[in-house]
Write an enzyme that holds these catalytic residues in place. Structure first.
Site, PDB file in Angstrom:
ATOM      1  N   GLU A  99      67.021  41.360   5.256  1.00 15.28           N
ATOM      2  CA  GLU A  99      67.724  42.634   5.218  1.00 15.28           C
ATOM      3  C   GLU A  99      69.204  42.542   5.599  1.00 15.28           C
ATOM      4  OE1 GLU A  99      66.872  45.438   4.141  1.00 15.28           O
ATOM      5  OE2 GLU A  99      64.699  45.428   4.000  1.00 15.28           O
ATOM      6  N   SER A 360      14.789  59.630  41.114  1.00 18.44           N
ATOM      7  CA  SER A 360      14.494  58.892  42.350  1.00 18.44           C
ATOM      8  C   SER A 360      15.675  58.077  42.871  1.00 18.44           C
ATOM      9  CB  SER A 360      13.317  57.936  42.103  1.00 18.44           C
ATOM     10  OG  SER A 360      12.148  58.652  41.770  1.00 18.44           O
TER      11      SER A 360
END
Length: 706
Positions: A99, A360
């Site tokens: 680029e 329990s």
């Protein structure tokens, strides 16, 4: 007479003229074709330079090591925060080479590229090919959200790029590009693109992946791999060919990269710890990044485990798992459901925070209190026979009674009748108070006073509550506040009240290690307890080793029964598999604290051989203190003859704390909650031990130590 007409310029010449106009427009600023007034007007209308630290991004929820757990869109877009250091350097090099080769040298505008772009315009038949834009100019276009490549837009970008170069460093400009570049649809930025197309962070990319991510921002919609894989492939290969020509990559590397398949669909963004992440974002709505105590690897493994197990149990069944570090209280994993997006099992409901009946699972606390109060020892005998408490008549899960059993057997087999007998002795109010000391928040039906049914699940608790309770037991009775890094409402107490004394906690752990494991487990590896609520609505399993505590819940979020659902068959296998997924080996349990009695029933002190209810023989509940150990008149071998004897542990039951302990009339200990203390004699001989409770009541024994 009409004279001869001038020949019209050919299309070729028109392209040359337009190309010249592009070059002139690009170079106009340098040549003075734009007045300072015009430039000033353009500059004044440009948007402000964004602050990288406050740039709107997707809120990211990360784990304890900074790895992404879940992200949330910002204005409907996926734009995740990223820095240059978090991106593969090979991609950065390829991006700049493709680029903007002179990115590090120019000041925002590469005039040579502008002239080259004009030539490309002519050669392409009047179509702008590259535009000569530098990365800085592209950032300017992204900030302005300007997609057009008109001459006026190009001039604005040139002016804007010059301003950006004056205000920002090259790294900041590159960071903005990596954050804002479009990658198709609502994907912006390299990090979101890498996750969407490759399912991974951009820290390590293949050459093919990097080339595709370089190509996409140039035509983000036309080259979308999920829409047009062939166009995406062509764009990637074009990048590879140019980089070969520039000498950035070798031809062999490019050819190998071209053989890699193009992704044809977008991947889902990570959604780990989804329930916790949503709560975290609600708690900190303006945060860019929120860090949790969760371990990403463990969280992912347990979410898969929960989903797999739930599928076997039925489409409407869900699974919740909580893992916590005992030392810090850090929640290392929190699986709120079998699948966050599951509609059948109401996956959106966080079952780690839902109030349910614990079955329990509170029995270890009941027996722990009996050990602490001096009422029992793991080898004490107790009766498992039909017993009525006014209108409350508890029965065992299987409906059978075992007769005379030890406390150890009663807890390992989870017998209901002995647990209720012991709870009646220690008191339900004391049990609930100790649960709250463990930072649990038990909810009683209609806020009534706690009844004996609490011991068998007649109270509402959450999975996090149970993990917190068991963490306290695992830590020797000292509580720790669980936290996830966000929702810690109050600071941890510096000196919290104990949940159990160390000896009682050790006794409980010693028993729970003997609980028979499920078919996929090894005995003695962890201390654990299961539970099943009334009507088969909830199955529980909570366990720990010397470092980690894990809790598992299985059931339906809507509270409907699941026939046959039980803690040992549904939750316990998940618990043991969860421990299998910890990265570290099973940690050893805490050693026995001073004063623990390791003996068979026949060798126990007489008061501890059989459990006796304080109310036996109509003794008042508010009984005076009694020294449970040592017994009056006994000889206690502490090994004093060897010159290095052990301390003598004095245990007290009944009475009201705090207690003051005396030896030969001299106080040697006073604690707020403990019912036992250690005294080190100077040598062998007779000693008178006494204790005084908060009401001034006392008890006394005389023993011989040697």
């Amino acid at each position: 007479m009409i004279g001869p007409q001038k020949p019209r310029p050919s299309p070729r010449w028109r392209r040359w003229l337009a190309g010249g106009a592009l070059a002139v427009a690009a170079l106009g600023l340098a040549g003075g074709l734009y007045t300072w007034q015009a430039i000033g007007e353009i500059a004044a209308n440009l948007p402000p330079t964004p602050d990288i630290e406050t740039l709107p991004v997707s809120t990211s929820v990360v784990d304890r090591d900074g790895q992404l757990l879940r992200a949330f869109t910002t204005d409907g877009r996926w734009r995740l925060p990223v820095t240059v250091d978090e991106v593969d350097r090979h991609f950065i090099d390829m991006l700049i080479a493709y680029e903007d080769q002179r990115f590090e040298e120019h000041h925002g505008i590469d005039w040579n590229s502008m002239v080259r772009a004009a030539g490309q315009f002519v050669g392409a038949g009047g179509r702008i090919v590259s535009g000569g834009s530098t990365l800085t100019m592209q950032v300017a276009r992204l900030i302005e959200a300007e997609r057009t490549r008109s001459m006026g837009a190009k001039v604005r970008q040139i002016i804007h790029a010059d301003m950006l170069e004056r205000e920002l460093s090259k790294e900041q400009i590159l960071t903005l590009y990596l954050s804002l570049a479009p990658y198709g649809g609502n994907i912006e930025g390299i990090r979101a693109a890498s996750l969407a197309y490759f399912g991974k962070e951009p820290t390590r990319l293949t050459t093919a992946e990097a080339a595709l991510l370089v190509a996409l921002p140039q035509s983000p919609e036309a080259r979308r791999p999920d829409r047009d894989p062939k166009a995406a492939e062509a764009g990637r290969n074009m990048v590879l060919d140019r980089l070969v020509g520039q000498g950035v990559i070798a031809a062999e590397e490019a050819e190998a990269a071209k053989k890699e398949p193009i992704p044809t669909a977008r991947r889902e963004f990570p959604m780990l710890a989804a329930h916790m992440a949503e709560k975290a974002v609600k708690a900190r709505p303006n945060a860019r990044e929120i860090s949790l105590t969760v371990d990403r690897r463990l969280q992912g493994a347990l979410e898969k485990l929960g989903a797999t197990r739930a599928t076997r149990l039925g489409p409407k069944v869900s699974v919740a798992i909580v893992v916590a570090d005992q030392a810090t209280g850090d929640i290392l994993a929190s699986v709120g459901s079998a699948g966050f997006l599951s509609e059948q099992s109401n996956g959106f409901v966080d079952m780690t925070q839902a109030l349910r009946s614990p079955g329990s699972t509170l029995k270890p606390m009941i027996y722990g209190l009996a050990f602490e109060l001096g009422l029992a020892h793991p080898e004490s005998l107790i009766e498992d026979r039909p017993t009525a408490f006014n209108r409350y008549v508890p029965v065992n899960f299987d409906g059978f009674s075992r007769g005379t059993v030890t406390i150890r057997q009663a807890l390992t087999e989870s017998l209901n009748v002995p647990a209720v007998v012991v709870l009646d002795a220690v008191g339900t109010a004391r049990l609930v108070a100790r649960l709250r000391r463990a930072y649990a928040n038990p909810v009683l039906p209609d806020d009534t006073a706690p009844g004996l049914a609490v011991g068998l699940g007649g109270v509402g608790v959450t999975l996090r509550d149970l993990v917190s309770i068991y963490a306290s037991i695992a830590r020797g009775g000292t509580p720790v506040r669980l936290h996830d890094g966000v929702s810690l409402d109050t600071p941890a107490d510096t000196d919290p009240a104990p949940v159990l004394d160390p000896s009682a906690a050790w006794y409980v752990t010693n028993i729970l290690r003997d609980v028979p494991p499920p078919l996929n487990g090894s005995p003695g590896r962890i201390a654990y307890k299961t539970g099943t609520s009334y009507g088969y609505r909830d199955a529980w399993a909570v366990g720990y080793d010397g470092k980690t505590v894990i809790g598992v819940w299985v059931g339906r979020p809507d509270g409907a029964p699941v026939p046959g659902l039980a803690g040992i068959t549904a939750a316990a296998p998940i618990l043991f598999e969860s421990f299998d997924r910890l990265s570290a080996q099973t940690a050893p349990f805490r050693p026995a604290p001073p004063g623990v009695i390791v003996a068979s029933n026949t060798d126990l002190p007489e008061p501890l051989k059989r459990f006796r209810h304080p109310n036996d023989s109509m003794v008042a509940r508010d009984a005076p203190p009694q020294i449970a150990f040592p017994g009056d008149g006994v000889d206690v071998d502490l090994g004093l003859a060897s010159g290095d004897g052990r301390p003598l542990t004095v245990k007290v039951r009944n009475g009201v704390p705090p207690f003051t302990f005396f030896a030969n009339g001299a106080p040697f200990a006073r604690t707020a909650f403990a019912r036992q203390n250690n005294w080190k004699p100077d040598g062998p001989g007779y000693v008178t031990l006494s204790v005084v409770d908060a009401k001034g009541r006392s008890d006394l024994v005389r023993v011989f130590v040697e």
